[in-house]
Design a protein around this motif. Structure first.
Motif, PDB file in Angstrom:
ATOM      1  N   ARG A   6      55.154  41.849  36.531  1.00 35.60           N
ATOM      2  CA  ARG A   6      53.741  42.171  36.780  1.00 35.60           C
ATOM      3  C   ARG A   6      53.061  41.017  37.521  1.00 35.60           C
ATOM      4  O   ARG A   6      52.285  41.230  38.450  1.00 35.60           O
ATOM      5  CB  ARG A   6      53.014  42.445  35.457  1.00 35.60           C
ATOM      6  N   ILE A  10      51.185  40.926  41.114  1.00 36.65           N
ATOM      7  CA  ILE A  10      49.814  40.440  41.342  1.00 36.65           C
ATOM      8  C   ILE A  10      49.811  39.341  42.408  1.00 36.65           C
ATOM      9  O   ILE A  10      49.019  39.375  43.354  1.00 36.65           O
ATOM     10  CB  ILE A  10      49.215  39.896  40.018  1.00 36.65           C
ATOM     11  N   ARG A  13      50.465  40.729  45.898  1.00 35.87           N
ATOM     12  CA  ARG A  13      49.338  41.483  46.468  1.00 35.87           C
ATOM     13  C   ARG A  13      48.175  40.578  46.835  1.00 35.87           C
ATOM     14  O   ARG A  13      47.502  40.788  47.834  1.00 35.87           O
ATOM     15  CB  ARG A  13      48.833  42.516  45.450  1.00 35.87           C
ATOM     16  N   ARG A  14      47.924  39.573  46.012  1.00 37.39           N
ATOM     17  CA  ARG A  14      46.651  38.851  46.121  1.00 37.39           C
ATOM     18  C   ARG A  14      46.728  37.463  46.745  1.00 37.39           C
ATOM     19  O   ARG A  14      45.701  36.868  47.001  1.00 37.39           O
ATOM     20  CB  ARG A  14      46.038  38.678  44.714  1.00 37.39           C
ATOM     21  N   ARG A  71      47.407  26.707  47.661  1.00 44.00           N
ATOM     22  CA  ARG A  71      46.355  27.542  47.075  1.00 44.00           C
ATOM     23  C   ARG A  71      45.833  27.027  45.744  1.00 44.00           C
ATOM     24  O   ARG A  71      44.637  27.127  45.475  1.00 44.00           O
ATOM     25  CB  ARG A  71      46.798  29.004  46.958  1.00 44.00           C
ATOM     26  N   HIS A  75      41.845  26.288  45.568  1.00 39.86           N
ATOM     27  CA  HIS A  75      40.954  27.009  44.655  1.00 39.86           C
ATOM     28  C   HIS A  75      40.663  26.219  43.387  1.00 39.86           C
ATOM     29  O   HIS A  75      40.174  26.786  42.407  1.00 39.86           O
ATOM     30  CB  HIS A  75      41.571  28.368  44.319  1.00 39.86           C
ATOM     31  N   HIS A  76      40.989  24.931  43.391  1.00 36.85           N
ATOM     32  CA  HIS A  76      40.640  24.025  42.285  1.00 36.85           C
ATOM     33  C   HIS A  76      41.178  24.516  40.948  1.00 36.85           C
ATOM     34  O   HIS A  76      40.469  24.513  39.942  1.00 36.85           O
ATOM     35  CB  HIS A  76      39.109  23.856  42.211  1.00 36.85           C
ATOM     36  N   LEU A  77      42.425  24.947  40.934  1.00 38.26           N
ATOM     37  CA  LEU A  77      43.011  25.445  39.695  1.00 38.26           C
ATOM     38  C   LEU A  77      43.839  24.417  38.943  1.00 38.26           C
ATOM     39  O   LEU A  77      44.327  24.700  37.853  1.00 38.26           O
ATOM     40  CB  LEU A  77      43.887  26.675  39.984  1.00 38.26           C
ATOM     41  N   LEU A  80      42.805  23.721  35.232  1.00 33.53           N
ATOM     42  CA  LEU A  80      43.098  24.799  34.277  1.00 33.53           C
ATOM     43  C   LEU A  80      44.606  24.928  34.064  1.00 33.53           C
ATOM     44  O   LEU A  80      45.082  25.053  32.926  1.00 33.53           O
ATOM     45  CB  LEU A  80      42.524  26.117  34.816  1.00 33.53           C
TER      46      LEU A  80
ATOM     47  N   TYR B 102      39.482  29.378  40.263  1.00 34.61           N
ATOM     48  CA  TYR B 102      40.061  30.724  40.115  1.00 34.61           C
ATOM     49  C   TYR B 102      40.553  31.212  41.469  1.00 34.61           C
ATOM     50  O   TYR B 102      40.153  30.672  42.514  1.00 34.61           O
ATOM     51  CB  TYR B 102      39.016  31.689  39.551  1.00 34.61           C
ATOM     52  N   TYR B 103      41.424  32.219  41.448  1.00 33.09           N
ATOM     53  CA  TYR B 103      41.874  32.836  42.694  1.00 33.09           C
ATOM     54  C   TYR B 103      40.899  33.953  43.073  1.00 33.09           C
ATOM     55  O   TYR B 103      40.784  34.945  42.350  1.00 33.09           O
ATOM     56  CB  TYR B 103      43.278  33.399  42.538  1.00 33.09           C
ATOM     57  N   PRO B 104      40.179  33.813  44.166  1.00 35.22           N
ATOM     58  CA  PRO B 104      39.088  34.747  44.466  1.00 35.22           C
ATOM     59  C   PRO B 104      39.533  36.183  44.708  1.00 35.22           C
ATOM     60  O   PRO B 104      38.756  37.106  44.498  1.00 35.22           O
ATOM     61  CB  PRO B 104      38.439  34.156  45.723  1.00 35.22           C
ATOM     62  N   ARG B 105      40.787  36.392  45.129  1.00 37.10           N
ATOM     63  CA  ARG B 105      41.216  37.763  45.446  1.00 37.10           C
ATOM     64  C   ARG B 105      41.797  38.479  44.236  1.00 37.10           C
ATOM     65  O   ARG B 105      42.097  39.661  44.306  1.00 37.10           O
ATOM     66  CB  ARG B 105      42.206  37.745  46.616  1.00 37.10           C
ATOM     67  N   PHE B 106      41.989  37.767  43.146  1.00 40.97           N
ATOM     68  CA  PHE B 106      42.430  38.416  41.913  1.00 40.97           C
ATOM     69  C   PHE B 106      41.253  39.204  41.328  1.00 40.97           C
ATOM     70  O   PHE B 106      40.108  38.796  41.451  1.00 40.97           O
ATOM     71  CB  PHE B 106      42.856  37.375  40.873  1.00 40.97           C
ATOM     72  N   THR B 107      41.560  40.302  40.673  1.00 41.61           N
ATOM     73  CA  THR B 107      40.512  40.953  39.891  1.00 41.61           C
ATOM     74  C   THR B 107      40.366  40.183  38.582  1.00 41.61           C
ATOM     75  O   THR B 107      41.222  39.368  38.230  1.00 41.61           O
ATOM     76  CB  THR B 107      40.863  42.415  39.582  1.00 41.61           C
ATOM     77  N   GLU B 110      43.302  40.891  36.436  1.00 45.69           N
ATOM     78  CA  GLU B 110      44.510  40.221  36.922  1.00 45.69           C
ATOM     79  C   GLU B 110      44.480  38.726  36.622  1.00 45.69           C
ATOM     80  O   GLU B 110      45.495  38.143  36.231  1.00 45.69           O
ATOM     81  CB  GLU B 110      44.662  40.446  38.433  1.00 45.69           C
ATOM     82  N   PHE B 111      43.297  38.140  36.788  1.00 48.11           N
ATOM     83  CA  PHE B 111      43.227  36.693  36.555  1.00 48.11           C
ATOM     84  C   PHE B 111      43.438  36.376  35.075  1.00 48.11           C
ATOM     85  O   PHE B 111      44.166  35.430  34.732  1.00 48.11           O
ATOM     86  CB  PHE B 111      41.882  36.135  37.030  1.00 48.11           C
ATOM     87  N   LYS B 146      36.944  42.094  42.099  1.00 51.00           N
ATOM     88  CA  LYS B 146      37.542  40.828  42.528  1.00 51.00           C
ATOM     89  C   LYS B 146      36.693  39.659  42.014  1.00 51.00           C
ATOM     90  O   LYS B 146      35.464  39.752  41.953  1.00 51.00           O
ATOM     91  CB  LYS B 146      37.595  40.769  44.059  1.00 51.00           C
TER      92      LYS B 146
END
Lengths: 463, 266
Positions: A6, A10, A13-14, A71, A75-77, A80, B102-107, B110-111, B146
């Motif tokens: 899954r 994700i 796709r994203r 990425r 996206h400053h992850l 986290l 966060y990943y902006p294109r994730f819902t 999904e996130f 999203k």
């Protein structure tokens, strides 16, 4: 569906994997559709054509991989992610798998775009097609993972163009420049076989030796493993991560052939004759059996007309080209030899039946002696015989099946065409028995190396 | 309904969910946490302090993002300095950083699912856990939107959803109410109270009123040290009438902090 699957879905796709894959699929498909004449009817040529796309695709995938590798930073992850238990290697896995799957699929999509022009036409499938294609797809996986690692290690935008230029130089442009400076394949360094970008010329009846597929696979597996490891480990793991790439390249280097030309070999199965079942025998080599339907009728027309000539050839068969003379390698006396009919007589407009028939006549009436002593008049005489065999009333008269151009290659000037046309018309005006007798006489004299036989033929037009 | 795991019903073998002794943590070259003592169990704990007091550095250390420079730190009975235990601790941690990435294109769904996977939540529990987390923060209507389409308040709620998706035993929220409107803040206080029933929840905030309304006790830090601990009621009672502030808790905060500063100067 497992949670990993899954997450792969994700991420795929994203994350931007799809645009990266499109950077491969779109140019590959476009090139395949634009260059069908290079490979139509031939699986190996299709595989080679797709491999040339790597010149563009590899740098783009490295750059795309680097973009994806940045990425988390972009996206400053980092904050986290650092608080979660899944290790860095586990975190990168879905993206790495998704990227690998999609770029490989995009490469295969390029191959698939060319399949309609081969499938159902080619009766011969060289096994090397599979290894060529697999290695091409693997190279994109390695490129993507190396880019991913570079992007994670150095999350700066400037890294992307630097990687793209570097990759293009190392894998495509550099090897191309080396090739351009040399006409002899054996003078090219064998190390160029290390790049997955296709830079060599391969004939239809040749194949790439298994050794090349093996060495490229070893090198690329090493690079891919290093890319994945570098993307998965921290700074402390960099040195061990480099081991697979170094080992892979070293192993591949050991397998390099002594000369570049040794990487290519005649494919005995591609050279097996495939012949017509009915009528005068017309044969092509197995790899060209897709041509047989189109050339059979014109060749049989020539052979049928020749049956009235005593001792004339009764079959036509494809053979190799003599590297020194540029002419077909002569076969048995009962056979008219010709080389790859499509390569010789097909242009963007299509296959020229008339030119093909003229080629058969040229070969059938080739004097059996040193051609350097032959005068131009002889060849004009052969053109006359060719037109007679094809049933044409003029050198310029197209074959009924040709919807373009003239019936022969216009190597002749207006005066010569006029002279030939008068000879053709005079010959056709003679009684049928006299026509065949005259052509038979020309045939016999050329067998004994008396090219002056054409003089009598050409004299008809002067009378 | 979530599956009950063996870990959920295993006997607890530690007294404090978070226990720090003489803890020091560096933020770059600066020693932001300097000899801090802390013992927190189940409940909602408010972490108060002025800007630069070391709140965020302390939260990052408790979230195991940065290692302590000295002293002792135990989370859920395990020493944080021992790397081999970190993975187990992190499975039971929830963390909302101050700068939530966060990943902006994730819902949203999904996130949150992605974070559940990162927290090694058992595969069969993930769909239910994600749905429950999204519902608890009131984002079910936006679950398939999203992340990039969310407002600031919604993003904060999505951040809280990812933090609680694994039903953490220790939940660390750094400035969780930033961007929330008044109504959302009221809902959020209810959520804090609910979460604090089963876990140790540490909320770092500037908003003293949120602490007064939702926390079971308060930790005030100043210059990297524990300045005061007590209940919100005790904090409110400590406030001098002359202290600045619009509420008893704010006056209490100002009074306690002022006293600590005076003592520190002496």
């Amino acid at each position: 569906m497992t949670s990993l699957n899954r997450i792969i879905g994700i991420e795929t796709r994203r994350s931007g994997v799809v645009p990266v894959a499109l950077l491969v699929a779109v140019p590959a498909a476009a090139l395949m559709i634009a260059s069908t004449s290079y490979y139509d009817g031939r699986w190996l040529r299709l595989a080679v054509a797709v491999r040339t796309v790597l010149q563009l695709a590899l740098p783009l995938v490295v750059g795309g991989g680097a973009w994806l590798g940045m990425r988390e930073h972009r996206h400053h992850l980092g904050e986290l992610l650092a608080s979660t238990p899944r290790p860095r290697a586990g975190r990168i896995r879905p993206l790495a798998i998704g990227l690998a799957g999609l770029v490989a699929a995009a490469y295969l999509a390029g191959f698939a775009a060319g399949m309609p022009f081969v499938l159902g036409r080619a009766g011969y499938f060289p096994v090397a097609t599979l290894s060529l294609t697999a290695v091409g797809a693997l190279s994109l996986v390695a490129a993507g993972w190396l880019g991913l690692a570079a992007g994670r290690a150095l999350p700066r935008l400037i890294v992307i163009p630097v990687l793209v230029v570097l990759t293009a130089g190392l894998t495509g442009i550099g090897p191309m420049l080396v090739h351009d400076s040399s006409f002899d394949v054996d003078s090219v360094p064998p190390a160029l076989w290390l790049t997955p970008v296709w830079t060599f010329t391969v004939q239809d009846f040749e194949t790439v030796t298994g050794r090349i597929g093996l060495l490229q696979t070893i090198a690329l597996l090493g690079l891919a493993a290093t890319g994945l490891l570098l993307a998965s480990v921290g700074r402390r793991g960099i040195a061990p991560a480099l081991v697979p790439a170094v080992a892979g390249l070293a192993g591949a280097a050991l397998l390099l052939p002594a000369t570049s030309g040794a990487a290519l070999a005649d494919d005995a199965r591609a050279l097996v004759p495939r012949c017509t079942d009915a009528g005068p025998s017309v044969c092509v080599i197995a790899v060209h059996d897709y041509q047989l339907d189109e050339i059979t009728a014109p060749a049989q027309q020539v052979l049928t007309r020749l049956t009235v000539v005593p001792g004339a050839p009764t079959r036509a068969a494809e053979t190799m080209m003599d590297d020194r003379s540029g002419l077909p390698v002569t076969g048995p006396a009962d056979t008219i030899s010709f080389t790859d009919a499509y390569a010789t007589y097909r242009s963007d407009e299509g296959f020229s039946v008339a030119a093909f028939q003229q080629g058969l006549a040229d070969q059938a009436f080739a004097p059996d002696c040193d051609v350097s002593t032959i005068e131009d008049d002889y060849y004009l005489g052969v053109a006359v015989v060719g037109a007679w065999l094809a049933g044409a009333g003029s050198l310029l008269e197209p074959h009924p099946d040709d919807n373009f151009g003239d019936r022969t290659v216009l190597i002749w000037g207006p005066d010569e065409i006029d002279q030939a046309d008068r000879a053709i018309q005079a010959l056709r005006a003679l009684p049928e028995a006299r026509q065949t007798a005259l052509v038979g006489q020309v045939w016999t004299m050329t067998r004994t190396c008396r090219p002056e036989a054409m003089a009598a033929l050409m004299a008809l037009g002067k009378a | 309904m979530r599956t009950v795991r063996a870990a959920d019903i295993a006997p607890q073998t530690y007294r404090w969910s978070i226990e720090a002794r003489n803890l020091t943590v560096k933020a770059g070259r600066h020693q932001a946490v300097n000899g801090l003592d802390l013992s927190l169990g189940i409940g909602v704990h408010g972490l108060l302090g002025a800007n630069g007091a070391g709140k965020t550095t302390l939260m990052r250390c408790l979230a195991t993002v940065i290692q302590p420079a000295g002293g002792e730190l135990s989370l859920l009975g395990a020493e944080v300095s021992r790397g081999s235990r970190l993975r187990g601790i992190r499975r039971d941690l929830g963390y909302l950083p101050q700068a939530f990435g966060y990943y902006p294109r994730f819902t949203v769904r999904e996130f949150v699912e992605y974070v559940a996977w990162l927290k090694e939540t058992p595969a069969q529990d993930i769909p239910g856990a994600v749905q429950r987390a999204v519902e608890r923060v009131g984002l079910e209507a936006k679950a398939d939107a999203k992340m990039k389409s969310l407002s600031g308040g919604m993003l904060r709620r999505a951040g809280i959803a990812q933090a609680i998706v694994n039903d953490p035993a220790v939940l660390l929220l750094d400035e969780p109410t930033v961007g929330l409107d008044p109504e959302q803040r009221l809902d959020f206080r209810d959520l804090l109270r609910t979460l604090g029933v089963e876990s140790c929840l540490l909320v770092s905030t500037h908003l003293v009123e949120d602490v007064a309304a939702a926390c079971t006790d308060v930790v005030m830090i100043h210059e990297g040290r524990t300045a005061w601990t007590g209940t919100p009621e005790e904090l409110a009672a400590a406030g001098a009438d002359s202290a600045p502030g619009d509420s008893p808790t704010e006056r209490g905060y100002a009074t306690v902090l002022g006293r600590y500063r005076e003592q520190a100067v002496r």
